[in-house]
Design a protein around this motif. Structure first.
Motif, PDB file in Angstrom:
ATOM      1  N   VAL A 225      -1.852  -4.561  -4.510  1.00 46.11           N
ATOM      2  CA  VAL A 225      -1.888  -5.030  -3.120  1.00 46.11           C
ATOM      3  C   VAL A 225      -1.074  -6.315  -2.996  1.00 46.11           C
ATOM      4  O   VAL A 225      -0.268  -6.490  -2.087  1.00 46.11           O
ATOM      5  N   TYR A 246       1.381  -3.629 -10.071  1.00 44.52           N
ATOM      6  CA  TYR A 246       2.232  -2.433 -10.061  1.00 44.52           C
ATOM      7  C   TYR A 246       2.544  -1.977  -8.635  1.00 44.52           C
ATOM      8  O   TYR A 246       2.982  -0.837  -8.416  1.00 44.52           O
ATOM      9  N   GLN A 334      -0.319   5.991   5.156  1.00 44.47           N
ATOM     10  CA  GLN A 334       0.124   4.657   5.570  1.00 44.47           C
ATOM     11  C   GLN A 334      -0.999   3.892   6.284  1.00 44.47           C
ATOM     12  O   GLN A 334      -1.005   2.660   6.282  1.00 44.47           O
TER      13      GLN A 334
END
Ligand SMILES: NC(=O)c1ccc[n+]([C@@H]2O[C@H](COP(=O)([O-])OP(=O)(O)OC[C@H]3O[C@@H](n4cnc5c(N)ncnc54)[C@H](OP(=O)(O)O)[C@@H]3O)[C@@H](O)[C@H]2O)c1
Length: 346
Positions: A225, A246, A334
């Protein structure tokens, strides 16, 4: 020549540019196999690629998609490891949003017995990501305290399963209250292990969850995040602690197009660490993006073998969309509200 349907973007930058096209597919070349795709796994990276935010995206027109599962239809010369009729899971460096794929046979893996093609398509990217972060980089061991960001997501649920098997003590962070019940009912967490992230007070939220769970800090943080949530977690690493980063989901725009001004402001405010201070604090920050390891195909069997002992059940599919609904499926991912994996079924 067989035909196939693909979802293609002429140019990255907007989900509105995704268009469905029918085209012929040539015979598989040497070392490749043609797979009739039964399901496609969606990844957050697909979104980033479509919105022009992913550095690994091929220039110009491209077909998104990193993983799929289906049945081998034909094999090219030298692809002896697979045969027509085999049910396989496949990784591909883009090109997965297709009803047929000519895939490099080194990246095909047998579909585990009893798994559906949708479960197979939901598996490799997120499971390998979780395993690589926890085991290869994170060097996690029994008793470690671990903070997992986006714990109800695809990578997150895989991480929870691996950490449970390893005997780690977990704190899970999610972005919305709607995910808490799922983590309690389906992922075996207790409510006191879960933090619903707040932008302004994440640090004190972490202090509280550490206090309630009688933990003195984190040995490992899995973070995709970033944004304002990185620093509070970094500060609460114990000596010897590692943050494995990551992704940067906090940079994900909410609209179908990228607002570059807003993105630039968030990018400029991105977290920074002082490497000299890391030495005295005994803390590490590690980053990875598996797509840059793509050429190292010989690492893949090791990843599947490393994962095998941790995989006791198929991945959790939170929502299925028809192949025709790819744009809607991406918008759903999303939204940040998805739980587990989102798949397209052909
Ligand atoms: N480096 C690699 O090789 C690699 C490979 C695979 C995945 N990843 C990264 O790992 C992360 C998880 O991937 P995934 O495919 O499993 O996705 P996912 O976790 O199923 O979905 C992404 C999650 O990101 C969180 N999020 C935080 N800020 C967001 C925002 N502004 N907009 C939308 N969502 C936001 C949401 O969960 P919460 O709000 O609950 O946190 C959302 O559910 C992604 O960042 C992805 O890019 C990296």
């Amino acid at each position: 020549m067989p035909t196939r349907d693909v979802w293609r973007l002429r140019r990255a930058g907007s989900l509105d540019r995704l268009s469905r096209e029918t085209e012929e597919l040539e015979a598989p070349r040497s070392g490749h196999a043609r797979v009739a795709v039964g399901a496609v796994g969606l990844n957050f990276a697909d979104l980033a690629a479509c919105l022009g935010l992913y550095s690994a995206t091929p220039p110009g027109a491209f077909v998104p998609g990193l993983e799929f599962a289906g049945t081998v239809e034909a094999v090219g010369e030298g692809a002896a490891a697979v045969a027509p009729g085999d049910r396989v899971i496949g990784l591909t460096r883009f090109g997965g949003y297709a009803t047929r794929v000519n895939a490099d046979a080194r990246y095909l893996h047998p579909l585990p017995a009893g798994w559906s093609v949708a479960e197979g398509a939901a598996f490799p990217v997120q499971a390998i990501t979780a395993w690589y972060g926890i085991s290869e980089l994170g060097a996690c061991k029994a008793g470690d305290t671990v903070l997992v960001q986006s714990a109800a997501g695809g990578v997150g649920l895989n991480a929870l399963a691996i950490l449970e098997r390893l005997g780690a003590r977990v704190v899970a962070a999610v972005g919305h209250h709607s995910k808490v019940a799922f983590l309690v009912d389906h992922a075996g967490l207790e409510r006191r292990q879960i933090v619903v992230r707040d932008r302004g007070t994440f640090g004190s939220q972490l202090d509280e969850v550490l206090r309630v769970n009688r933990m003195s800090g984190f040995d490992l943080v899995l973070d995709a995040v970033a944004g304002p949530f990185f620093d509070p977690a970094y500060r609460r690493l114990r000596p010897g602690g590692r943050i494995v980063i990551y992704g940067a989901a906090d940079l994900m725009p909410s609209g179908t197009r990228t607002n570059w001004l807003k993105l630039a402001a968030r990018y400029l405010a991105r977290p920074r660490v002082d490497p000299i201070q890391m030495v005295s604090a005994n803390k590490s920050v590690m980053g990875f993006n598996l797509i840059w390891l793509w050429e190292q195909a010989d690492r893949l069997p090791r990843a599947y073998a490393g994962l095998a002992p941790h995989i006791t059940r198929p991945p959790h599919i939170g929502r299925r969309f028809a192949f025709a609904e790819a744009p809607a499926a991406l918008r759903y991912l999303q939204s940040g509200g998805s739980i587990g994996k989102v798949v397209l079924e052909v």
